[in-house]
Write an enzyme that holds these catalytic residues in place. Structure first.
Site, PDB file in Angstrom:
ATOM      1  N   LYS A  86       0.802  -1.229   0.000  1.00  0.00           N
ATOM      2  CA  LYS A  86       0.000   0.000   0.000  1.00  0.00           C
ATOM      3  C   LYS A  86       0.830   1.273   0.000  1.00  0.00           C
ATOM      4  O   LYS A  86       0.414   2.297  -0.513  1.00  0.00           O
ATOM      5  CB  LYS A  86      -0.959  -0.003   1.190  1.00  0.00           C
ATOM      6  CG  LYS A  86      -2.117  -0.984   0.982  1.00  0.00           C
ATOM      7  CD  LYS A  86      -3.367  -0.502   1.679  1.00  0.00           C
ATOM      8  CE  LYS A  86      -4.584  -1.270   1.190  1.00  0.00           C
ATOM      9  NZ  LYS A  86      -4.511  -2.720   1.520  1.00  0.00           N
ATOM     10  N   GLU A 108      -9.849   7.740   3.019  1.00  0.00           N
ATOM     11  CA  GLU A 108     -10.784   6.936   3.793  1.00  0.00           C
ATOM     12  C   GLU A 108     -10.108   5.607   4.058  1.00  0.00           C
ATOM     13  O   GLU A 108      -9.176   5.215   3.350  1.00  0.00           O
ATOM     14  CB  GLU A 108     -12.081   6.743   3.016  1.00  0.00           C
ATOM     15  CG  GLU A 108     -12.163   5.492   2.171  1.00  0.00           C
ATOM     16  CD  GLU A 108     -11.186   5.472   1.016  1.00  0.00           C
ATOM     17  OE1 GLU A 108     -10.633   4.380   0.752  1.00  0.00           O
ATOM     18  OE2 GLU A 108     -10.939   6.494   0.377  1.00  0.00           O
ATOM     19  N   SER A 377       1.445  -9.790  -0.964  1.00  0.00           N
ATOM     20  CA  SER A 377       1.164  -8.348  -0.912  1.00  0.00           C
ATOM     21  C   SER A 377       1.465  -7.709   0.442  1.00  0.00           C
ATOM     22  O   SER A 377       1.712  -6.511   0.522  1.00  0.00           O
ATOM     23  CB  SER A 377      -0.296  -8.091  -1.287  1.00  0.00           C
ATOM     24  OG  SER A 377      -1.166  -8.896  -0.516  1.00  0.00           O
TER      25      SER A 377
HETATM   26  C1  LIG Z   1      -5.340  -3.754   1.129  1.00  0.00           C
HETATM   27  C2  LIG Z   1      -4.640  -4.996   0.872  1.00  0.00           C
HETATM   28  C3  LIG Z   1      -4.969  -5.837  -0.206  1.00  0.00           C
HETATM   29  C4  LIG Z   1      -6.150  -5.580  -1.113  1.00  0.00           C
HETATM   30  O1  LIG Z   1      -6.049  -4.409  -1.860  1.00  0.00           O
HETATM   31  P1  LIG Z   1      -5.764  -4.471  -3.427  1.00  0.00           P
HETATM   32  O2  LIG Z   1      -6.042  -3.087  -3.886  1.00  0.00           O
HETATM   33  O3  LIG Z   1      -6.678  -5.474  -4.008  1.00  0.00           O
HETATM   34  O4  LIG Z   1      -4.349  -4.844  -3.593  1.00  0.00           O
HETATM   35  C5  LIG Z   1      -4.202  -6.971  -0.423  1.00  0.00           C
HETATM   36  N1  LIG Z   1      -3.181  -7.291   0.390  1.00  0.00           N
HETATM   37  C6  LIG Z   1      -2.831  -6.520   1.442  1.00  0.00           C
HETATM   38  C7  LIG Z   1      -1.691  -6.942   2.284  1.00  0.00           C
HETATM   39  C8  LIG Z   1      -3.543  -5.353   1.727  1.00  0.00           C
HETATM   40  O5  LIG Z   1      -3.197  -4.607   2.782  1.00  0.00           O
END
Ligand SMILES: *Cc1c(COP(=O)(O)O)cnc(C)c1O
Length: 406
Positions: A86, A108, A377
């Site tokens: 993020k 938000e 992610s």
């Molecule tokens: C917020 C988040 C997501 C989902 O958001 P995307 O916009 O779909 O990437 C996925 N993995 C993590 C670790 C997150 O914090």
């Protein structure tokens, strides 16, 4: 000016009052990001490196590779500062706002991940920051509220409706419309009106740019497949972007299958958030895209054990790439995600976010002739409370046995 259309999807479905804001932003995005005015992109990249900790490794997962019979590589976005991808986007947008001469940032947040990343970027770049968060979310995410406050962000609880993400988004839009002159609204995923879906994808595409280079080096070529989880789809588009033209690379977007793929239209509730697999076309938060709605067009309430995937829509570009047959939508249920959470922690020494665990879990279903890249992610330390409770409730076999410590 680009139009922000991906086939029929995307666009700028916003109230009149917001048109000046999205037009000004589109202009700034084109000049600073696409044309690199004032060396914006070099500045961004240097800060991603020094503050963000990039590049992140592409690591071979030896034990998973043995389990599946093909090479599994993990793109370690869990190692980005703050613990998830993020920051790539939050940093890009707050920096862009600075170049635009804005003096105030608003955003938000639902579970608090995007709010925290934005607050972090604002503290670093010395920008005043206000985060809107539904009252219900404020109450159930106290540590994240505190985290935002540590970085000196104001957190504005929203008392309307169910007090969750939907209401927080409306309030942030309202604030933006009234304070267009000095304020930038940092949207947290590849959603919203143009230029957000394209701009957020540009900031996140550093993931696939690095992966592509690292794959050339480590595999001597391209991977057979790239797998990423999809909530709004920002880590997904980030991980896919530089492979989209490589038809030989399969792209899998893994959504939250929750407890089942049904929809209770009467109650307006879906026990999943698989908008790519099961959604229909409509307009949500300023863009035309696939979403979960009733036949009357009411947005249904979605569900996932992972808060970050729990969203009724998905980015318009992903919707388009799915219709084109370029991206394959897949889904993984709550239980399978929890199992993958424990499997990766136990066999590779990496605690993945519950969101990322969905991507990892998909390997159980995937057959491949060549190497597969999974985008991790984020890290899962934030999810421990949920994992402890849900693993026990569901009797997840892979979870550690804690009985002797009771
Ligand atoms: C917020 C988040 C997501 C989902 O958001 P995307 O916009 O779909 O990437 C996925 N993995 C993590 C670790 C997150 O914090």
């Amino acid at each position: 000016m680009s139009t922000g259309k991906f086939g029929d999807y995307g666009g700028q479905y916003v109230p009149e009052a917001l048109m000046p804001a999205v037009e000004e932003l589109t202009d700034a995005y084109e000049r600073y990001v696409l044309e690199n005015e004032d060396g914006f992109m070099e500045d961004f990249r240097e800060r991603l490196r020094d503050f963000g900790g990039r590049p992140t490794p592409l690591q071979r997962a030896d034990n998973l590779s043995e389990r599946y019979g093909y090479d599994v590589y993990l793109k370690r976005e869990d190692l980005v500062h703050g613990g998830a991808h993020k920051l790539n986007n939050a940093l890009g947008q707050v920096l862009l706002a600075k170049y635009m001469g804005k003096e105030r940032i608003i955003a938000e947040t639902g579970a608090g991940q995007h709010g925290t990343a934005t607050a972090m970027a604002c503290a670093y770049l010395d920008m005043p920051c206000e985060i809107y968060m539904g009252r219900t979310d404020v109450n159930r995410q106290r540590p994240n509220v505190y985290r935002m406050r540590i970085h000196d962000a104001e957190v504005n609880p929203v008392d309307i409706g169910s007090g969750t993400l939907k209401e927080a988004i409306n309030e942030t839009m309202r604030d933006w419309a009234t304070n267009v002159e000095d304020t930038h609204y940092v949207i947290g995923s590849v959603v919203g009106p143009h230029p957000f879906p394209e701009m957020v994808r540009e900031f996140q595409s550093v993931i696939s740019e690095e992966t592509r280079e690292q794959a050339q080096e480590k595999l001597g070529g391209l991977p057979e497949a790239v797998v990423a989880c999809a909530g709004g789809g920002s880590n997904t588009m980030g991980a896919f972007h530089h492979f989209v033209e490589d038809e030989e690379v399969d792209l899998y977007a893994v959504e939250a299958g929750g407890s089942s793929l049904t929809v209770d239209a009467e109650e307006g509730y879906a026990p999943h958030s698989a908008s790519l697999s099961t959604g229909t076309e409509g307009v949500l938060h300023g863009a035309r895209t696939k979403l979960l709605q009733t036949e009357e067009g009411q947005i249904v309430e979605s569900h996932s054990v992972s808060a970050g995937l729990d969203y009724a829509g998905v980015g318009p570009e992903l919707s388009y790439l799915v219709d084109e047959g370029r991206v394959t939508p897949a889904n993984v249920g709550d239980d399978e995600a929890l199992r993958a959470f424990h499997r990766l922690s136990r066999t590779e020494g990496i605690i993945p976010a519950l969101e990322s665990s969905h991507a990892v879990a998909y390997l159980e279903d995937l057959e491949s002739e060549g190497p597969v890249v999974v985008n991790v992610s984020g890290r899962g330390d934030k999810d421990l409370d949920t994992v402890i409770e849900e693993s026990e409730k569901r009797g997840i076999e892979e979870a550690p046995d804690m009985e002797v410590y009771l």
